[in-house]
Design an enzyme around this catalytic site. Structure first.
Site, mmCIF file in Angstrom:
data_model
loop_
_atom_site.group_PDB
_atom_site.id
_atom_site.type_symbol
_atom_site.label_atom_id
_atom_site.label_comp_id
_atom_site.label_asym_id
_atom_site.label_seq_id
_atom_site.Cartn_x
_atom_site.Cartn_y
_atom_site.Cartn_z
ATOM 1 N N SER A 150 -56.904 -64.573 -18.236
ATOM 2 C CA SER A 150 -56.420 -63.264 -18.677
ATOM 3 C C SER A 150 -56.859 -63.079 -20.130
ATOM 4 O O SER A 150 -58.036 -63.232 -20.432
ATOM 5 C CB SER A 150 -54.906 -63.210 -18.487
ATOM 6 O OG SER A 150 -54.407 -61.965 -18.841
ATOM 7 N N HIS A 195 -58.010 -60.821 -15.401
ATOM 8 C CA HIS A 195 -57.224 -59.594 -15.597
ATOM 9 C C HIS A 195 -57.934 -58.677 -16.577
ATOM 10 O O HIS A 195 -58.392 -59.130 -17.618
ATOM 11 C CB HIS A 195 -55.858 -59.912 -16.203
ATOM 12 C CG HIS A 195 -54.991 -60.733 -15.326
ATOM 13 N ND1 HIS A 195 -53.860 -61.350 -15.793
ATOM 14 C CD2 HIS A 195 -55.062 -61.049 -14.011
ATOM 15 C CE1 HIS A 195 -53.275 -62.002 -14.800
ATOM 16 N NE2 HIS A 195 -53.991 -61.844 -13.716
ATOM 17 N N ASP A 253 -49.258 -65.570 -14.385
ATOM 18 C CA ASP A 253 -50.003 -65.475 -13.130
ATOM 19 C C ASP A 253 -50.948 -66.674 -13.027
ATOM 20 O O ASP A 253 -51.553 -67.078 -14.021
ATOM 21 C CB ASP A 253 -50.805 -64.163 -13.113
ATOM 22 C CG ASP A 253 -51.468 -63.904 -11.770
ATOM 23 O OD1 ASP A 253 -50.987 -64.437 -10.747
ATOM 24 O OD2 ASP A 253 -52.461 -63.148 -11.744
#
Ligand SMILES: C[S@@+](CC[C@H](N)C(=O)[O-])C[C@H]1O[C@@H](n2cnc3c(N)ncnc32)[C@H](O)[C@@H]1O
Lengths: 275, 192
Positions: free
Chosen positions: B14, B41, B134
């Protein structure tokens, strides 16, 4: 996780056919359903839904992915407005099929677009889905206030001519869309997996439904759309969906490649396809 | 660590992920013998040019994953923006617009969990820098299914939440927490 027996028994008892859905995502959702419906095993889940129709419809909420958005992918709607509707305008009356309409965001978006292009009064929209709870939501036309900001941005990017708020009345936590938008929409329970074609249409919009199906079922569905569409009718798909690798690849032209909009080819001399 | 029978690599990242991947992907040779599947992401609503971005930076093939596409070695696949990316047991991709997981779609957990089921002991999962939890549960699933789970050393990560979340979930093993350079060397060492 072996979903075969569960899906088979659901098909036998309820005639909902999930046997040709992509497995990885179904397994994920079955695991969520087991957890949320307090079942320790797939067998237990199976017993529960076979004994109790209400439990089956609870499971259906997991098996169908109902996430949707108004004017999702604004460039799709912009393309409809600028490139496709000018052609559709030449028809005296229009029939449009929104297949897998979920809670209605897509069909309300189309109704607004048609309204702004002066076409809504001569259009019938068929909005179909297999999830009765989603269809009931769609019919109500009520959406969470928290989503409206996103919908409004999308609407503006899609070439919206007014303000989205012209079409709804807001309350504390939700907005309700104007009934004039739904008067030409027919909501019905229809399965792309088991039902047949019900009307001739000039445009089918089916977005983010085919990604859940295996190749065989995708071919069946393209067959339905091909049968339903008139000569030169349009097929709009999701940004990661295409007819190009299907059995019907040669029956459609790519109308707008960027937006995944296809057009049924006018076949001369009654060419018969081999099945 | 058993790295002699790896058939696929999945990577999640991310915040800081682009920079981290820029230190890894350009080092892999053309025709690298494994497929590499990545969820990175990006802010939602933004069109992703990840595959374009990396196309010019590595000798491997780079593309956005398509549904039903057969996963091939020598190729780097990115999850398309707005879709979860899953791997089927027949080693093809599927896509889904299910709810976001940890506010993300695509979600690293969704990719890792499905990849763990499909590849079992033949999977290498790598979780890099990020400010979201995540991927931690997904990496744990990879470990549970007998695959190899690696974490970027949080001290070297631009954002440490993601690798730390994973470290606290995983069963600790040696050579599990690595610098980017060590990750590259390990990838280059993997046997055909
Ligand atoms: C992710 S939603 C797509 C909603 C909307 N079209 C959009 O793009 O935002 C998928 C929908 O397909 C419906 N669906 C799944 N299987 C179906 C089938 N066999 N026939 C018709 N609809 C189906 C689900 O119930 C769900 O509402």
């Amino acid at each position: 996780m072996e979903l075969g027996p569960l899906l088979e028994s659901i098909y036998l008892q309820y005639h909902y056919d999930f046997r040709h859905y992509s497995k990885a995502s179904m397994e994920r959702r079955a695991a969520q359903a087991m957890f949320r419906m307090n079942c320790k095993s797939l067998i237990e889940l199976q017993e529960k839904v076979l004994l109790n129709a209400e439990a089956f419809f609870d499971l259906l909420q997991f098996f169908t992915v109902s996430v949707s958005e108004m004017f999702r992918d604004p460039s799709y709607y912009l393309a409809l407005r600028e490139k496709m509707f000018p052609i559709l305008k030449t028809y005296p009356s229009l029939k449009i099929w929104v297949a897998g309409c979920s809670t209605g965001e897509e069909v309300y978006s189309l109704a607004i677009l048609l309204q702004e292009e002066g076409l809504l009064d001569r259009t019938i929209l068929y909005a179909t889905d297999i999830n009765p709870r989603s269809l009931a939501e769609a019919e109500r036309g009520v959406f969470a206030l928290g989503d409206v900001q996103k919908f409004t941005q999308n609407y503006q990017k899609s070439g919206g001519k007014h303000s989205l708020s012209d079409y709804y009345i807001a309350s504390i936590d939700s907005v309700k869309f104007d009934r004039s938008l739904v008067k030409n929409i027919t909501f019905s329970d229809h399965s792309l997996a088991t039902d047949s074609v019900f009307s001739e249409t000039q445009f089918v919009s089916c977005r983010n439904v085919l990604i859940y199906f295996d190749r065989d079922l995708q071919n069946r569905v393209f067959g339905l759309f091909h049968e339903s569409l008139c000569r030169k009718g349009f097929l709009g798909l999701g940004t990661k969906e295409t007819v190009e690798f299907s059995k019907y690849a040669n029956d459609f032209n790519v109308f707008l490649p960027e937006e995944h909009i296809f057009q049924k080819i006018e076949k001369r001399g009654g060419v018969k396809r081999e099945d | 660590m058993k790295t002699d029978q790896i058939n696929a690599v999945v990577i999640g990242a991310s915040a800081g992920g682009i920079e981290a991947l820029q230190q890894i992907l350009p080092r892999l040779p053309k025709g690298y013998h494994l497929p590499i599947v990545i969820v990175l992401h990006i802010p939602s609503g933004q069109r992703s040019y990840l595959s374009e971005l990396f196309l010019t930076k590595t000798d491997m093939l780079v593309k956005e994953a398509d549904e039903k596409e057969v996963i091939k070695s020598g190729t780097i696949y990115f999850a398309p923006p707005g879709y979860h990316l899953l791997i089927e047991r027949d080693f093809t991709f599927s896509l889904s617009t299910e709810e976001s997981v940890h506010y993300s779609r695509p979600s690293i957990d969704v990719l890792f969990e499905s990849a763990a089921e499909a590849f079992g002991t033949h999977l290498l999962g790598i979780l890099l820098t990020g400010a979201s939890p995540d991927g931690a549960a997904g990496l744990k699933r990879i470990q549970d299914r007998g695959g190899v789970a690696l974490i970027q050393n949080p001290d070297t990560a631009l954002a440490r939440v993601m690798p730390e979340a994973a470290r606290s979930l995983l069963l600790p093993l040696s050579e599990q927490v690595l610098s980017l350079e060590e990750i590259v060397l390990l990838l280059l060492r993997l046997k055909r």
